[in-house]
Design a protein around this motif. Structure first.
Motif, mmCIF file in Angstrom:
data_model
loop_
_atom_site.group_PDB
_atom_site.id
_atom_site.type_symbol
_atom_site.label_atom_id
_atom_site.label_comp_id
_atom_site.label_asym_id
_atom_site.label_seq_id
_atom_site.Cartn_x
_atom_site.Cartn_y
_atom_site.Cartn_z
ATOM 1 N N THR A 276 75.425 4.369 39.157
ATOM 2 C CA THR A 276 76.270 3.482 38.359
ATOM 3 C C THR A 276 75.942 3.607 36.877
ATOM 4 N N ALA A 277 74.630 3.696 36.560
ATOM 5 C CA ALA A 277 74.214 3.835 35.167
ATOM 6 C C ALA A 277 74.719 5.148 34.562
ATOM 7 N N VAL A 278 74.659 6.233 35.390
ATOM 8 C CA VAL A 278 75.150 7.525 34.920
ATOM 9 C C VAL A 278 76.642 7.459 34.621
ATOM 10 N N TRP A 279 77.390 6.788 35.527
ATOM 11 C CA TRP A 279 78.839 6.670 35.320
ATOM 12 C C TRP A 279 79.145 5.918 34.026
ATOM 13 N N VAL A 280 78.393 4.834 33.769
ATOM 14 C CA VAL A 280 78.587 4.060 32.534
ATOM 15 C C VAL A 280 78.237 4.922 31.317
ATOM 16 N N PHE A 281 77.154 5.681 31.451
ATOM 17 C CA PHE A 281 76.753 6.540 30.333
ATOM 18 C C PHE A 281 77.817 7.591 30.012
ATOM 19 N N ILE A 282 78.342 8.229 31.058
ATOM 20 C CA ILE A 282 79.363 9.261 30.845
ATOM 21 C C ILE A 282 80.604 8.667 30.192
ATOM 22 N N LEU A 283 81.005 7.482 30.670
ATOM 23 C CA LEU A 283 82.172 6.824 30.085
ATOM 24 C C LEU A 283 81.926 6.532 28.602
ATOM 25 N N TRP A 284 80.741 5.999 28.326
ATOM 26 C CA TRP A 284 80.403 5.706 26.925
ATOM 27 C C TRP A 284 80.356 6.988 26.086
ATOM 28 N N TYR A 285 79.792 8.031 26.656
ATOM 29 C CA TYR A 285 79.670 9.307 25.939
ATOM 30 C C TYR A 285 81.040 9.883 25.600
ATOM 31 N N ARG A 286 81.960 9.828 26.563
ATOM 32 C CA ARG A 286 83.302 10.359 26.308
ATOM 33 C C ARG A 286 84.017 9.578 25.205
ATOM 34 N N LYS A 287 83.880 8.248 25.281
ATOM 35 C CA LYS A 287 84.521 7.441 24.238
ATOM 36 C C LYS A 287 83.895 7.711 22.874
ATOM 37 N N ARG A 288 82.579 7.842 22.867
ATOM 38 C CA ARG A 288 81.899 8.129 21.602
ATOM 39 C C ARG A 288 82.324 9.487 21.044
ATOM 40 N N LYS A 289 82.420 10.470 21.938
ATOM 41 C CA LYS A 289 82.835 11.801 21.499
ATOM 42 C C LYS A 289 84.242 11.768 20.929
ATOM 43 N N GLN A 290 85.141 11.039 21.628
ATOM 44 C CA GLN A 290 86.507 10.924 21.125
ATOM 45 C C GLN A 290 86.520 10.258 19.750
ATOM 46 N N ARG A 291 85.692 9.219 19.587
ATOM 47 C CA ARG A 291 85.653 8.516 18.314
ATOM 48 C C ARG A 291 85.128 9.424 17.205
ATOM 49 N N LEU A 292 84.055 10.180 17.505
ATOM 50 C CA LEU A 292 83.499 11.077 16.496
ATOM 51 C C LEU A 292 84.491 12.171 16.121
ATOM 52 N N GLU A 293 85.194 12.690 17.126
ATOM 53 C CA GLU A 293 86.196 13.713 16.831
ATOM 54 C C GLU A 293 87.316 13.145 15.968
ATOM 55 N N TRP A 294 87.745 11.908 16.296
ATOM 56 C CA TRP A 294 88.792 11.274 15.490
ATOM 57 C C TRP A 294 88.319 11.064 14.056
ATOM 58 N N GLU A 295 87.052 10.606 13.891
ATOM 59 C CA GLU A 295 86.525 10.386 12.554
ATOM 60 C C GLU A 295 86.420 11.700 11.776
ATOM 61 N N THR A 296 86.008 12.764 12.480
ATOM 62 C CA THR A 296 85.902 14.061 11.832
ATOM 63 C C THR A 296 87.264 14.553 11.363
ATOM 64 N N GLN A 297 88.264 14.462 12.248
ATOM 65 C CA GLN A 297 89.613 14.899 11.876
ATOM 66 C C GLN A 297 90.170 14.060 10.728
ATOM 67 N N THR A 298 89.884 12.760 10.751
ATOM 68 C CA THR A 298 90.348 11.882 9.669
ATOM 69 C C THR A 298 89.719 12.292 8.344
ATOM 70 N N ALA A 299 88.418 12.594 8.387
ATOM 71 C CA ALA A 299 87.733 13.015 7.161
ATOM 72 C C ALA A 299 88.318 14.316 6.626
ATOM 73 N N ILE A 300 88.633 15.241 7.543
ATOM 74 C CA ILE A 300 89.224 16.518 7.123
ATOM 75 C C ILE A 300 90.590 16.293 6.478
ATOM 76 N N ARG A 301 91.410 15.426 7.115
ATOM 77 C CA ARG A 301 92.740 15.166 6.552
ATOM 78 C C ARG A 301 92.639 14.514 5.172
ATOM 79 N N GLU A 302 91.673 13.591 5.014
ATOM 80 C CA GLU A 302 91.513 12.939 3.715
ATOM 81 C C GLU A 302 91.069 13.944 2.653
ATOM 82 N N HIS A 303 90.169 14.840 3.055
ATOM 83 C CA HIS A 303 89.714 15.851 2.109
ATOM 84 C C HIS A 303 90.851 16.783 1.710
ATOM 85 N N GLN A 304 91.659 17.183 2.706
ATOM 86 C CA GLN A 304 92.778 18.066 2.414
ATOM 87 C C GLN A 304 93.795 17.383 1.504
#
Length: 549
Positions: free
Chosen positions: A335-363
């Motif tokens: 159960t802990a692993v499942w929660v961790f994976i879910l959190w990791y995926r959401k975090r990864k999506q958030r970081l990717e979104w933030e990275t893309q946003t930063a790139i668009r702002e820079h451009q």
């Protein structure tokens, strides 16, 4: 013009001299990067970066950083390339025989990279390091030739010619390198003495390059011949400029296309100038967009590789912990692993979104700067060309040169480095504006003053002082300028005074002083203009800082 000697990097980094033994074992990722180098440099950069961050072989890591630097330099990311080359040097042993060829390559590339950034003195020193480390005659000739080009760019024609003469006395076996030396020698002799008959040597080099089907060499020869004939035979100069443009387009070299178009604008009849100018405008905008995108992409690739490496290490630690967990809590663990994976995926999506946003702002920021600095100026010039019956070519070329330099400044924009000796940097900045008619006095600029000042505040102060001094030179006709620095309680006080004409009663702040005021406000400071003096101008700036240590 950009010289491309990727074969030199390959030869040196593969440690190809007879006396050297290769001790590295190339990994699949490294071989994959080499196979993609010519056709997919972005993908090659990804694989070399994987090797650089994952290998334990110091020489293989250094070679990977060297390749990454070549890719960055070819994309116009010269500061990024310099960082990669300096990192490569950290993994090399100056005394190890197996490392010498990669050291030669690193220093040669640092020399070329510094030359692209107009830092010719540093370029010459780097070439010296490369020259003294190689026993291979061809590699030494290439490095010496590169060094001579830097001397020529500095205006030291005598030193450049001396190097070329020494190379021509014992010409290299490689015909292409001989042609390059001969063409550069003839060009430099002509620059030193405008009466020198350089045509025979320039045409000889051109013929060798035609016979060897050396398109990059042809591109350089056509440029040299066009420059040589500009005053002597404008028709011939126009022909060679057109040949250069054709070759540059075939090589897909944007920088060389821009140079060829500049020559064609200068040499063409008035009714042809507009079409060349329009091509220049379109190509220049495209170059800036492409290079800025490339810089962002290299940074993103490095970020992703580092992130994946960190994720893998974290997962490995998690696996070790799993082995010691008793079977009785398997369900809870899953159960802990499942929660961790879910959190990791959401975090990864958030970081990717933030990275893309930063790139668009820079451009967006870069696009706005290109529009403000280049597009408006080009548009006004185009309108002038369109509505004027007679065209002053010298004026057009002066404006184009200015816009070209401004566009390069935008392309090379980096986070400003604050020097360790900030006191010296400020002194150098202010003294640069002193001349026979204007004296600049500096009071209170010492290292203790700056010890408690943050880099952000230092950066804004430097920009502010630069704006004050430029306005002084342009408008004030001042003979004496005083810049005073002081600490008062928890404030840094900067006072500027001159004995110029001051501000007229109808004065309104322009963009420069308005931006300066905004900068000072952004760091919590205040700026006061005192225009009530009998003569001259006084400006006082107060900025809150930490107590003086």
């Amino acid at each position: 013009m950009k010289s491309r000697y990727l074969f030199l990097i390959i030869g040196l980094c593969s440690c190809g001299e007879n006396h050297t033994t290769v001790l590295t074992i190339d990994t699949p990722d490294y071989k994959r990067g080499e196979s993609l180098l010519d056709h997919q440099p972005d993908s090659a950069f990804y694989y070399f970066n994987k090797v650089a961050t994952g290998s334990k072989d110091s020489l293989l890591i250094a070679k990977s950083y060297n390749y990454m630097a070549v890719i960055q330099s070819d994309a116009g990311d010269y500061y990024g390339a310099e960082e990669s080359l300096l990192t490569s040097l950290k993994y090399l042993d100056e005394q190890a025989p197996s490392h010498q060829n990669c050291l030669v390559s690193d220093y040669n590339e640092l020399g070329r990279n510094s030359a692209e950034l107009y830092n010719y003195e540093a370029s010459i020193n780097y070439y010296d390091q490369a020259i003294k480390r190689t026993r291979n005659g061809n590699y030494k000739a290439i490095a010496l030739n590169n060094q001579a080009v830097s001397f020529e760019k500095m205006g030291n024609y005598t030193q450049a010619i001396a190097i070329y003469r020494s190379l021509l006395e014992h010409p290299p076996a490689d015909k292409l390198e001989y042609a390059r030396i001969l063409s550069n020698f003839a060009k430099t002799k002509w620059l030193q003495d405008s009466g020198y008959y350089a045509a025979l040597e320039l045409l000889t080099a051109l013929q060798i390059r035609k016979e060897e089907n050396d398109e990059w060499g042809l591109n350089a020869s056509y440029a040299h011949l066009s420059d040589y004939y500009t005053r002597k035979k404008p028709d011939s100069a126009h022909f060679y400029a057109n040949q250069m443009y054709t070759v540059a387009r075939h090589l897909n070299s944007p920088d060389d296309q821009l140079q060829a178009l500049q020559k064609l604008i200068e040499l063409s009849p008035s009714n042809d100038v507009k079409q060349y100018f329009q091509r220049y405008q379109s190509l220049n905008d495209s170059i800036q967009t492409t290079r800025n995108a490339a810089k962002n992409q290299f940074a993103l690739i490095r970020y992703e590789v580092q992130k994946n490496k960190a994720d893998n290490l974290r997962l490995q630690r998690d696996n070790i912990k799993q082995r010691v967990v008793i079977y009785g809590i398997v369900a809870l663990f899953c159960t802990a692993v499942w929660v961790f994976i879910l959190w990791y995926r959401k975090r990864k999506q958030r970081l990717e979104w933030e990275t893309q946003t930063a790139i668009r702002e820079h451009q967006l920021k870069t696009s706005q700067k290109v529009h403000d600095v280049v597009a408006n100026g080009l548009y006004r010039l185009m309108m002038g060309i369109e509505h004027q019956e007679s065209i002053e070519k010298d004026r057009i070329l002066d404006v184009l040169d200015d816009l070209y330099e401004q566009s390069r400044d935008i392309s090379y924009e980096q986070t400003k480095h604050i020097p360790i000796d900030f006191q010296g940097a400020i002194a150098s900045l202010l003294k640069n504006f002193a001349d026979a008619s204007t004296k600049v006095l500096i009071v209170g600029n010492d290292n203790r003053l700056w010890a408690s000042v943050t880099d952000k505040v230092k950066k804004e102060i430097e920009l502010m002082l630069q704006e004050f001094m430029i306005n002084m030179k342009k408008h004030s006709s001042a003979q004496n300028v005083l810049v005073k620095f002081d600490h008062q309680e928890r404030l840094l006080i900067v006072e500027y005074m001159d004995d110029g004409v001051g501000f007229p009663s109808s004065f309104r702040r322009g963009n420069g002083l308005t931006n300066t005021g905004n900068r000072i406000s952004a760091i919590g400071g205040q700026i006061t203009f005192d225009n009530e003096l009998p003569k001259g101008l006084k400006i006082k700036v107060s900025i809150p800082i930490a107590p003086n240590a």
